[in-house]
Motif scaffolding. Sequence first.
Motif, short mmCIF file in Angstrom:
data_model
loop_
_atom_site.label_atom_id
_atom_site.label_comp_id
_atom_site.label_asym_id
_atom_site.label_seq_id
_atom_site.Cartn_x
_atom_site.Cartn_y
_atom_site.Cartn_z
N THR A 1124 0.85 -1.19 0.00
CA THR A 1124 0.00 0.00 0.00
C THR A 1124 0.89 1.24 0.00
O THR A 1124 1.86 1.31 0.74
CB THR A 1124 -0.88 0.00 1.26
OG1 THR A 1124 -1.61 -1.22 1.29
CG2 THR A 1124 -1.85 1.17 1.25
N VAL A 1125 0.55 2.18 -0.87
CA VAL A 1125 1.33 3.41 -0.99
C VAL A 1125 0.39 4.59 -0.81
O VAL A 1125 -0.71 4.59 -1.36
CB VAL A 1125 2.03 3.46 -2.38
CG1 VAL A 1125 2.61 4.83 -2.62
CG2 VAL A 1125 3.12 2.42 -2.47
N SER A 1126 0.83 5.57 -0.05
CA SER A 1126 -0.01 6.75 0.17
C SER A 1126 -0.08 7.58 -1.11
O SER A 1126 0.92 7.75 -1.79
CB SER A 1126 0.58 7.59 1.30
OG SER A 1126 0.02 8.88 1.28
N PRO A 1127 -1.25 8.13 -1.43
CA PRO A 1127 -1.34 8.98 -2.64
C PRO A 1127 -0.49 10.25 -2.54
O PRO A 1127 -0.25 10.89 -3.55
CB PRO A 1127 -2.84 9.33 -2.71
CG PRO A 1127 -3.52 8.35 -1.83
CD PRO A 1127 -2.55 7.95 -0.77
N GLU A 1128 -0.06 10.61 -1.31
CA GLU A 1128 0.72 11.85 -1.14
C GLU A 1128 2.19 11.67 -1.49
O GLU A 1128 2.98 12.58 -1.31
CB GLU A 1128 0.63 12.36 0.30
CG GLU A 1128 -0.67 13.05 0.64
CD GLU A 1128 -1.79 12.06 0.91
OE1 GLU A 1128 -1.54 11.10 1.66
OE2 GLU A 1128 -2.89 12.23 0.35
N VAL A 1129 2.59 10.47 -1.94
CA VAL A 1129 4.01 10.26 -2.23
C VAL A 1129 4.20 9.95 -3.70
O VAL A 1129 3.24 9.63 -4.40
CB VAL A 1129 4.60 9.09 -1.39
CG1 VAL A 1129 4.52 9.38 0.08
CG2 VAL A 1129 3.93 7.78 -1.73
N LYS A 1130 5.45 10.07 -4.12
CA LYS A 1130 5.80 9.72 -5.50
C LYS A 1130 6.64 8.46 -5.45
O LYS A 1130 7.58 8.36 -4.67
CB LYS A 1130 6.60 10.85 -6.15
CG LYS A 1130 7.01 10.56 -7.59
CD LYS A 1130 7.69 11.77 -8.20
CE LYS A 1130 8.25 11.47 -9.60
NZ LYS A 1130 7.25 11.08 -10.56
N VAL A 1131 6.29 7.48 -6.28
CA VAL A 1131 7.03 6.22 -6.31
C VAL A 1131 8.32 6.43 -7.10
O VAL A 1131 8.29 6.84 -8.26
CB VAL A 1131 6.18 5.10 -6.95
CG1 VAL A 1131 7.01 3.84 -7.13
CG2 VAL A 1131 4.97 4.82 -6.08
N LYS A 1132 9.46 6.19 -6.45
CA LYS A 1132 10.75 6.42 -7.09
C LYS A 1132 11.34 5.15 -7.67
O LYS A 1132 12.20 5.22 -8.55
CB LYS A 1132 11.75 7.01 -6.08
CG LYS A 1132 11.32 8.33 -5.49
CD LYS A 1132 11.35 9.46 -6.51
CE LYS A 1132 12.76 9.85 -6.84
NZ LYS A 1132 12.81 10.91 -7.86
N GLY A 1133 10.93 4.00 -7.17
CA GLY A 1133 11.50 2.75 -7.70
C GLY A 1133 10.84 1.55 -7.06
O GLY A 1133 10.31 1.63 -5.95
N VAL A 1134 10.86 0.43 -7.77
CA VAL A 1134 10.28 -0.83 -7.28
C VAL A 1134 11.33 -1.91 -7.51
O VAL A 1134 11.93 -1.97 -8.59
CB VAL A 1134 8.98 -1.17 -8.04
CG1 VAL A 1134 8.46 -2.53 -7.63
CG2 VAL A 1134 7.92 -0.11 -7.77
#
Length: 1907
Positions: A1124-1134
């Motif tokens: 789960t990722v918060s909508p307030e963040v930007k995904v930088k890498g997986v």
Amino acid sequence: MLASSIPPSLLLLLFLLPPPSFPAEYIRTSDPPMRSLKLQGAPLSHLVLDSRAGHLYVGGVDHLYQLTSNLDVMSHVRTGPHLDSPDCLPPIVPQDCPSATPTHNHNKLLLMEMGHGAEPGSLIVCGSLYQGICDKRSLSNISQLIYTTSNPVDTQYVAANDPRVSTVAVVITTENKQEGGGAGSALRLMLVGRGYTSKGPGDIPPITTRRLFPVVPPRRAFSQEEELGKLVVGSYSEYNNHFVKAVSHGNHVYFLFSRRDMWHKKEYRTYASRLCTSDRSFYSYVEVPLLCRGGYNLAQGAWLGNHSGEPALFVVMAAGQASTPVATGRSALCVYGMSELDKQLRKAQEVCYTNGGQGDSGQEEAYIEYAVSSKCLKLPKDSLSEYPCGGEHTPNPIASAVPLSATPTFSSTTQLTAVTTATEAGHTIAFLGDREGRLHKVLVHSNRSGDHSDWSGDLYGSVMVDSGNSVSADLLLDESQQHVYVLTNSRLSKVPVSSCERQTDCGACLSLRDPYCGWCVLEGRCSRKHACPRHAQRNHWLWSFEPTQQCVTVTSLQPANQSKDEQTQVTLSVIKLPALNKAESLSCVFGFIPPQPAIVIGTSITCQSPAPELLPPMSTGSDHMILPVSLRFGHVTITTGNMTFYDCGAVSRLNQTSQCLACVSSVWRCNWCPLDQICTHNQSCYNQHIILNQRDSPGLSSCPLVFALQSSSLVPLGLSSSVVLQGRNLDVFTDEAQYVCVVEVEGVQLNLTAVVEEANDKTQTFTCSSHQFQFAVTQLQYSAPVYLRRGERRIDAAPGLRLHLYDCSAGQSDCSQCRAVPPEYGCVWCPGNSAPSCVYNQSCSSVPADTCPPPLITQVLPVSGPLEGGVLVTITGSNLGMSYQDVVGAVTVAGVQCQPVHEGYQISTRVVCELQPSGRQRAGPVLVTVGTTPPGKSMQIFTYQDPQLLDLVPDKGPVSGGSRLTIRGRQLLTGSRKDLSAYLGPQPCYIVEEVNDTQLVCQTGSINQTGGVPVRVLFGKAERTVPGVSFRYLDDPVITDVTPAESFYAGGRVVMVTGRNLDVVQKPILAVWVEPVDVQRVRRRRRLALLKAKQQLVFNSTMTTVLEHCSVLSPSQMSCLTPTVSPEVKVKGVWFQLDNVRVYYESIKGKRFTYYPNPEFFPLNREAPDSPYRFKPGGVIAVEGQDLIRAISRQEVTARLGDQECEVKTLDNTHLYCEPPENQPLSVDDSELPSLKVFMGNLQVDLGLVQYDSDSLISPVPLAAQIGLGAGAAVIILSVLVVILMYRRKSKQALRDYKKVLLQLETLEINVGDQCRKEFTDLMTEMMDLSSDVGGPGLPLLDYKTYAERVFFPGQQVAPLSRQLDLPESRRQTVEQGLQQLNNLLNNRLFLTRFIHTLEAQQGFSQRDRGYVASLLTMALHDKLEYFTEVMKSLLQDLVQQYVAKNPKLMLRRTETVVEKMLTNWMSICLYSFLKEVAGEPLYMLYRAIKYQVDKGPVDAVTGKAKRTLNDSHLLREDIDYSAVNLTVLVKNGVDVQPCPVKVLDTDTITQVKDKIMDQVYRGAPFSQRPAADSLDLEWRSGQAGHLTLSDDDVTAVVQGRWKRLNTLQHYKVPDGATVALIPRSQSSGGVGVNQVFQTGEKTPMLEGEEEEGLRLWHLVKSSEDPEIPKHRKSSMRERERAKAIPEIYLTRLLSMKGTLQKFVDDVFVAILSTKRPPPIAVRFFFDFLDDMADKHGIDDPETVHIWKTNSLPLRFWVNILKNPQFVLDVQVTDSIDAVLSVIAQTFIDSCTTSEHKVGRDSPVNKLLYAREIPRYKQLVERYYSDIHSAASGCYQEMNSTLTELSGSFASEMNSLVALHELYKYINKYYDQIIMSLEEDSSGQKMQLAYRLQQVAALVENKVTDL
């Protein structure tokens, strides 16, 4: 209101034009000090300098500037935009030129024409407007026009009308012979070189001569007159010279250009050509290729300069991109001596004049270029000297086959674009501009070997002039040669050639390494050589570029140091000292003290040192100072050295403890006066006695000194003690002063009176009075300085002279510690009264203890150890011995000796011992015995243990490590934690958790090989191994695929990971690295600052990782849930963390993993969310939402209604359909009604309550209405209600039907899934064999000629490509000449467009004719594809104009015009290589897959119907019993006969069997190379002599009534395993096959069959069509049959076929529509063109542009190829295969449409089949279009290169004469109309097009014309 009246095109232009702000903007930079001016008119293209007046002229787009040499604007003129079109001839009349639009005027030529006599000079300005006409402007004020024309004739078109095509020119003056001007009359001409333009007049040669002066009517300025000469060229488009420079030198004019080498390798190269200035006929034209070694082949800029005193051509060359004229960044400067160039050109002339073009070795060295009819001759040997500029009889134009080569002088990785040169002090300096805006400075060295082609260069400086903007080729030096004018995109800069004057000292000047600079010694400045007056004299000007150059330097001073109190002569040794005149002198300057005269003797200079009082004061804390000694000439400092002045007095002052010693041992020559107590440089003292410096008086020092303590240095505190000092050399003192001993304790001085005693050895003894020292200490002793004072004099003390004051009790807390103090201290353990303590022996009142109490043990660590011992045991306590020896052999642990370790022992308080083996498990206390006292015994019990390892989990892991092992066992807590270590073989396993008695956890490290290793645990030195188990290191896990590639923020989506060795990982993790959005914003704001500071900030504090554990399913598969990722963040890498292996998602898929916002669901009852949703049982619940499938698929979604499942049937982007249970489920919470919940991963959405409706659909009429209405009204209302309800029921039924159709389809697909998978596996096995064929030469691609024939002329038996010109020999030459002239006419755009429009306007010109003419034109113009493309674009623009007025969406839908077929052909030409390299293979695989699948089931030979198909109309619905038969076919291979197994069906006709056998036997061969089935007989061989010939029809055929059945293997009862052979058919053979028609690889059975005595043929099923029924009735019956609902079984067959072929269909669609590789350049180019058209016509509806793109590429080209693979591949397409391909092609069409794809019960079956795939394909198409749209456009140049290449590659395949002859037939048919059309056009009249066509007619068919 105003804007509405302006045409849209003009409005757009107004936006594009630069704002009318100030004309220029100044910028001055400090480093380097350059002046820069921003100008309008980007890109600025030309710069000219009038060196006489010092004016500059700049030409750009729509702007012209006149500037002063200091870049001040004098005049500014606007030259555009104006109404123009390259297709129209000036003057532009909007009515005659509909394509005219406001067009920018690009400056193409800017050069000066110098005046002669009274006639003033002028500035020649040529632009790209009005076909490139020129003006003359005043040099003093460019706003004054000297010459212009408003109505130019076609001979006055000078420059290229295309901004991208180059134009160069040079002005020459020659003698006016022809015009009789008399002796001395001058003729001023301009020679112009220009590239080929596809628009406008196409007959302007590459080089022409233009008249400038005199201009006497009827002559015109700038006109190209016959007698002035031009370069005659056979083909303008082939010889498309890209001109770079034109220069005049001596009696010649030189042109530099690049173009494709048409004579040799067809590669692009650079050429230099030459003409005699006086040659008006171009007889002297000769060119030579310039070779710049290293692959630099494209000239970018050039300059004619001087090198080593000789003229040379400096050329910057770039390496071309593959075989294109596109320059790469790799570039170089090459220098060609003009004498070498002339020599090479003369050599080419000579061999072409006198030796037929051949050199001495017989090789071809010269030839005739430009496709003209001349050829090299063998004229007399003196021809060249007789005719140096050629003559009528000499061959021309000549080209040298031998290049003039040069080695790069300088090379660069950034593209060089400009060059100019300067000569400074005999050195050549080249200034080079590059495309990044830098100016490079290169010193070009002279080559001593004399090889002028091999000059080397040194880059010595680069200046950034205009970052990111390319430097224009016009790079000029000012008249003073001190500045370079650099022109970039929108800026003119004045850059100094050097920065010599800014260097202030010699070192900085020489470190510049700038050839312009040197140090002018006597002037003390950095200057250019000529600016230094005595530069010719030695050592007066030191050149900075000399590598070994040194400044004037002082190498030594004598003396180098002296006392500040004396004055002496100082001698300086100097190198590089310049010689002076007799009257001149030098002076010396010490620091800032006034100068003194210097005496020069050779390289030595003598000066007087300054008087002491003039020296500056010494700094505090220092005993010397260093003063610079400067050598001056006048006020100029020539060089500087350093001299040291020292102060002996400061030496002693800085060392108060030993002043004498410091003085005499100093580095300076200081002496000590003991009686005066001073340190001096003098050799004598005031009071006589002196002690000399040790350098003058070596040996023992004579200083008065206290050198030792006679008494003990140890002094106990608290006791009265006396100190005795020893001294020497004290007899120098004769006064009566008293001695005092001084002891300093913590900064306090204690003065003790001293008594002196003289000793025999001249030493003295000083006994200080007794004193009791008393102060608090924290440790045993304190060191206090002690010294002697005599009166006020301090006597030097030896360094390190100290008293050691000590206190026994400080730090000695027990008896053992006390007794361990060294005996010299006299400390004893005193039992005392109150508490025992450690005291000085004289202070103990009782008897000191001889022995200490027994040892006391307070702690033992650890309390266990292994049986083998080897661990260290630490015992702490008190009285544990006074020394290590006391405890050796005195420690036992549980009764076993324990060996003490020396390093671990601390007196009395700690013993560390190494545990010894015990032999068995035992327990007991620790005992320590010291001396004779009883042993000390520990309270803790120590245990000897035998730890055991039992097992480990897991037993395998990756070689990279990171696996956590749990080792289980007993008594693992043996020894201490630090004694415990684990190993896997030799590698450590790092213990990561707290160990308990039964398990330890460790993490594996990495290892470099796989295999099993033992698991060992060490308890100290005791080793245990896990019995019977080894840990296996396996290969690291490898991830090969991950699906899906996206998730939503809520996470929980299942990610399936495929790979290898995944099961070796213990705890695989899916990790997501996120960063808050606000940090992103901060980063963006700070990015500029970061770049400037060159620092990289890592926001580690804000970066966080969210993790989710994965589950390993098998070695090749694991599943993970997305975190789960918060909508307030930007995904930088997986990434995936697989123990120590980290695998980034991007490295697997080549793209990023995407997180999307969560899907949005709307409540079921949107109008009233609190009210329950009413549901009628039997239907489905439709849930609406947004982005429902953006990051999830249907299979991953579940829905629950109350306590039961609501089965999800369908999911698309906006709807979810689920089928609830028949009965209303129970609620799972407190409410009465169940609620519908949708689950997507971690996302759970409650959509509201659901209430099931009762059966009754009719709601009761309200009571009020019943009461208020009468009985009649009630009847009417009831009847109306019934109608409404019926309507509602019908509409709801329709919706339910649609949903159910989708559900049924999906269910059917799932049901046939298993069957598909099996079929697919079989098919893939078959295709694997095929892949190996295709990978090699096995892809049966048609050659280009056949491909073009089938695409251009589909269905024609003999296409014009294959025909020859059928003419009688007597007329052939004349007709061919006429056709050649027609070809020239077709190359005139005006003629061609008029011709096409005229034909299309004719009634009898059918659609078939239009297509035929278009293909003929394609053939005729195939060698000029650039021109063909421009014409096609022009015609398409007309077509757009027509459709915009009607309905733009209908454009290009059908091929109704010539241009639409031209577009089809154009796409086919451009995409041939794409088919060959990319799409051909998947298309062939699809064809083979279809063929293999179709042939596996029965196919009716008469009707073409098949059991396995996608097409319901070609489906063999009857159940046919059939079985597979394996035949052994005897194949003759040379002499041998080899058996070949072939699988056929027993229901196959004999022809079908023959086809299948040939498919197998000729598997790798193209279809056209196989023998025809009719030419072979099938022979069944049984036993020794049994040979039976089988055929479709023979006497054994079965006849029933009017029906005759074709023979099959079943009919002949051929068994499984039978042997057959194919033999050539004998003439007498009576077998007859089914009549089949072959055409371009197609095979279509004749449905009607061969009428044979009134019999009708049939194979598997009898045709239901009755021949008596009229044709129109037949078709309607067929439609009715199709309209029947397809029974489920047949649909299952279709679905099974679809599922099996799905991968191959996907592969083809992806190959066509993928943008992973760049789409073909033609597609990008054409889509760009369509976008431009839409913009131009204000079409902002994206659907329209989508339709245009679809109609131009997918429907026009790809559908044609999909339906007809035989257009590309050499294969046979049977009727049954064609039926399948039609469905796939229709699916492709549906995927390209924008309308929503909905299906219902009545939808065609093919639409039903692909209902689920079409939305996915639509996304592919949309992404393809959008990716092309968003990619940077501007592929014009690349497209032209590609077209040029295609023209050259395939032109020879085209039979253009036949095409021209066929075209002429249409000209002949509509001759009068075409002539009339040409005569009506004003431009056509100017070009005499009608007259030229009449000439063609006269030649081709002797037509009498009005000539």
